[in-house]
Motif scaffolding. Sequence first.
Motif, PDB file in Angstrom:
ATOM      1  N   PHE A 333      -3.401  -1.022   0.389  1.00 16.72           N
ATOM      2  CA  PHE A 333      -4.166   0.189   0.698  1.00 16.72           C
ATOM      3  C   PHE A 333      -3.682   0.784   2.025  1.00 16.72           C
ATOM      4  CE2 PHE A 333      -7.530   2.746   2.353  1.00 16.72           C
ATOM      5  CZ  PHE A 333      -8.262   3.211   1.274  1.00 16.72           C
ATOM      6  N   ALA A 334      -3.578  -0.063   3.051  1.00 13.85           N
ATOM      7  CA  ALA A 334      -3.152   0.415   4.371  1.00 13.85           C
ATOM      8  C   ALA A 334      -1.762   1.017   4.326  1.00 13.85           C
ATOM      9  CB  ALA A 334      -3.203  -0.737   5.376  1.00 13.85           C
ATOM     10  N   GLN A 335      -0.854   0.376   3.619  1.00 17.60           N
ATOM     11  CA  GLN A 335       0.518   0.879   3.534  1.00 17.60           C
ATOM     12  C   GLN A 335       0.592   2.189   2.758  1.00 17.60           C
ATOM     13  OE1 GLN A 335       2.099  -0.663   6.001  1.00 17.60           O
ATOM     14  NE2 GLN A 335       3.913  -1.078   4.750  1.00 17.60           N
ATOM     15  N   ALA A 336      -0.200   2.310   1.713  1.00 17.45           N
ATOM     16  CA  ALA A 336      -0.174   3.532   0.910  1.00 17.45           C
ATOM     17  C   ALA A 336      -0.825   4.701   1.636  1.00 17.45           C
ATOM     18  CB  ALA A 336      -0.864   3.279  -0.430  1.00 17.45           C
ATOM     19  N   TRP A 337      -1.905   4.438   2.360  1.00 14.32           N
ATOM     20  CA  TRP A 337      -2.608   5.524   3.050  1.00 14.32           C
ATOM     21  C   TRP A 337      -1.850   5.971   4.302  1.00 14.32           C
ATOM     22  CZ3 TRP A 337      -7.948   5.265   5.942  1.00 14.32           C
ATOM     23  CH2 TRP A 337      -8.404   6.577   6.157  1.00 14.32           C
ATOM     24  N   ALA A 338      -1.208   5.031   5.011  1.00 13.70           N
ATOM     25  CA  ALA A 338      -0.518   5.344   6.268  1.00 13.70           C
ATOM     26  C   ALA A 338      -1.450   6.074   7.227  1.00 13.70           C
ATOM     27  CB  ALA A 338       0.737   6.160   6.010  1.00 13.70           C
TER      28      ALA A 338
END
Length: 446
Positions: A333-338
């Motif tokens: 989630f964190a990597q996709a949202w940036a």
Amino acid sequence: MHRCYFISILDLTDRAELPRWLAALARSAETEEDTRRTVATILGEVRSGGAQAAIRWTEKLDRVVLDLDRLRVPESALQEARTRLDREQPELMSALRSMIANIRRFAEGQRACLQDLSLGLPGGGTVGERWVPLKRAGVYIPGGRAFYPSTLAMTVIPAQVAGVERIVGVTPPKPEATLPGAWGIDPLVLACASELGLTELYPFGGAQGLGFLAFGEPAVDILTGPGNRFVSEAKRQLVGTCGIDALAGPTELLVIADGSANPAWVAEDLLGQAEHDPDAAAVLLSEDRNLLEAVSRELTARIEASPRRAILEQSIQAHGRLIHAERELIVAFAQAWAPEHLEVCVEDPESWLPDLTTASALFLGTSSAEAFGDYGAGPNHVLPTDRSARFASPLGVATYLKRQSLLRLSPADAASMAPWVDRLAQAEGLVHHGRSAALRCGHNQK
């Protein structure tokens, strides 16, 4: 009695759900076309009408009447604001100076890391590059719902450290009947400008402010600083006219927390982000459901008691999330949202660090609240948003510098390279490129 909207705990169980979750966090674009048209009109009029057009739009949008002959805030007004703040609120002035000192120290460290490059060649020549400062920078200091001397410092100090010759600031004015500052500008902003040594400050906001910087007598090389959707759209339309730092949108915070985190601390961190704007996004991800439930209770109580309750309820209803997920999905989630800001409030934040590469700014450990970044721990708070952190970086000294390549060939170097450069140029059909190189051969001087 109103209830806090940020109370439900959602479960993220499948990576395939991520696009839907991120789409739900996207900010509304309902007025996008209207915004584009309005900004295009404003910029077109400022391009052709100069400061007079910016004055007309300021009167229309900000209800402030400006005088063409008295546009620039005089240095005496800046100095007076600083003197008054020093005398009447010495603790606040001390806090301002602490912020400035930390930001400058960090910026100077950044500049020291940006080294010129020079590589020797076999024949005695060199190839390399050097960092050179831009000549003129325009900084935008937001002033819609509040005034931000912190943003003034964050944008001006890196430019000063970079060596920019001329720095020009603009900030939206308010009617002086509602604000006792010079030209309707907050006295703290004026005092901060004086403390920084910024001498050019104008009472323009929005698209007309950026147009004034880009097309006016300043004719800046770069525009920096965050703002509302009109400011972001103006930057988009000014691409190619001058440089821009980023197309910043509403602010974002993602908190990753485990059972070691203090629920009250996490709740206040989320609320600190949510209070910026009705479109602000504040999200908590955790493997620990007990922590999520405790944070939910804290949020409910704190929002109901907050003097900023109305704006908190708006932003949290639209873009607040409490999410339960396993570590693998939290990272995904964190990597996709940036996100713009990412707090890692866990017992061992360093173990998460290798997997968290897309966020704009990371805050490691429970003591490292995002608020410290906003107010001058050192790193800049002008950051990419809306997933652009995947490829963009925080504002810093490098924003106000450009790289300039250098080529210094000796006759021997040129003679050595000429045959294969000639061959490649001929293969591409660029005959005169090849001949230009071949002339540098010792046997061909014509």
